[in-house]
Design an enzyme around this catalytic site. Sequence first.
Site, mmCIF file in Angstrom:
data_model
loop_
_atom_site.group_PDB
_atom_site.id
_atom_site.type_symbol
_atom_site.label_atom_id
_atom_site.label_comp_id
_atom_site.label_asym_id
_atom_site.label_seq_id
_atom_site.Cartn_x
_atom_site.Cartn_y
_atom_site.Cartn_z
ATOM 1 N N CYS A 6 0.894 -1.320 -0.193
ATOM 2 C CA CYS A 6 -0.124 0.072 0.053
ATOM 3 C C CYS A 6 1.069 1.162 -0.116
ATOM 4 O O CYS A 6 1.884 1.197 0.594
ATOM 5 C CB CYS A 6 -1.021 0.170 1.284
ATOM 6 N N HIS A 8 -10.172 1.071 2.058
ATOM 7 C CA HIS A 8 -9.803 2.274 2.292
ATOM 8 C C HIS A 8 -10.932 3.336 2.588
ATOM 9 O O HIS A 8 -10.784 4.064 3.544
ATOM 10 C CB HIS A 8 -9.029 2.881 1.330
ATOM 11 N N HIS A 47 -8.961 -4.013 -1.698
ATOM 12 C CA HIS A 47 -7.937 -3.334 -0.980
ATOM 13 C C HIS A 47 -8.542 -1.931 -1.028
ATOM 14 O O HIS A 47 -8.536 -1.295 0.030
ATOM 15 C CB HIS A 47 -6.803 -3.286 -1.510
ATOM 16 N N GLU A 48 -8.949 -1.191 -2.001
ATOM 17 C CA GLU A 48 -9.229 0.208 -2.207
ATOM 18 C C GLU A 48 -10.622 0.431 -1.578
ATOM 19 O O GLU A 48 -10.676 1.452 -0.773
ATOM 20 C CB GLU A 48 -9.334 0.615 -3.622
#
Length: 176
Positions: A102, A148, A144-145
Site C-alpha cells: 500500500c 480504504h 483493497h481500495e
Amino acid sequence: MSAMQLEVLQLGNPKLRRTARPVEDPTSREIQSLIDDLIGTMGQANGVGIAAPQVGIDWQVVIVASRPTLRYPHAPHMDPIAMINPQLTDISAEQVKDWEGCLSVPGIRGLVPRASTISVEYQDRKGHAQQEIFHDFVARIIQHECDHLQGYVFLDRVESTRELITENEYHKLVLS
Ligand code: ZN
C-alpha cells in the site's frame, strides 16, 4: 488543468481511518479534478490503485489501474477505472491469499486473503451506473481500495504478523 501530484498520507495519519462519504455528483468539477489528481499521483508512485482517503479526502472515490510496475512486476494491464461510490454486491466464498502492499504503508508487504471473484456496482466518472465482475488480482485491488473507504488498511486483514515482510524480501520472492 493538468493533474496535481498529491501527498499520500501514511499509516498513523487519522484521516486514513475515517469512513468516506458518498459522492452526490460524480461529474462535478471537484470530483473530476480529484480523479485526475489521483490517477497522476498513483502513476508517479508506481501504484496499481489508490483511494481518495489516502490523499486526505473523505469521498468514496477509488482508482483501479492494474499494470506491471516496479512494485507489481507481474500485474495484468488495464486502463485506469475511476469507481465512484463502489459497492461490493457479491463476493465469492472462494478466497485466495496473495501479497499486498500500500502506498500508505511503505516498505511492508503482507499476505492477505481476498475473495477471488467479486461483483461491483459503481458510478463511472460520467456518472453512469456500472455493474461489473472482476477476478483475481484486479478483484484484489478493488477489495483493497474499497477497504480504504471504510478506514481499513491491508494490515487489518492479515491473519498473522508472521505474514508481514519487508519490501526487499518481497522483491527477492517475486523476482526469484
Ligand atoms: Zn492501499
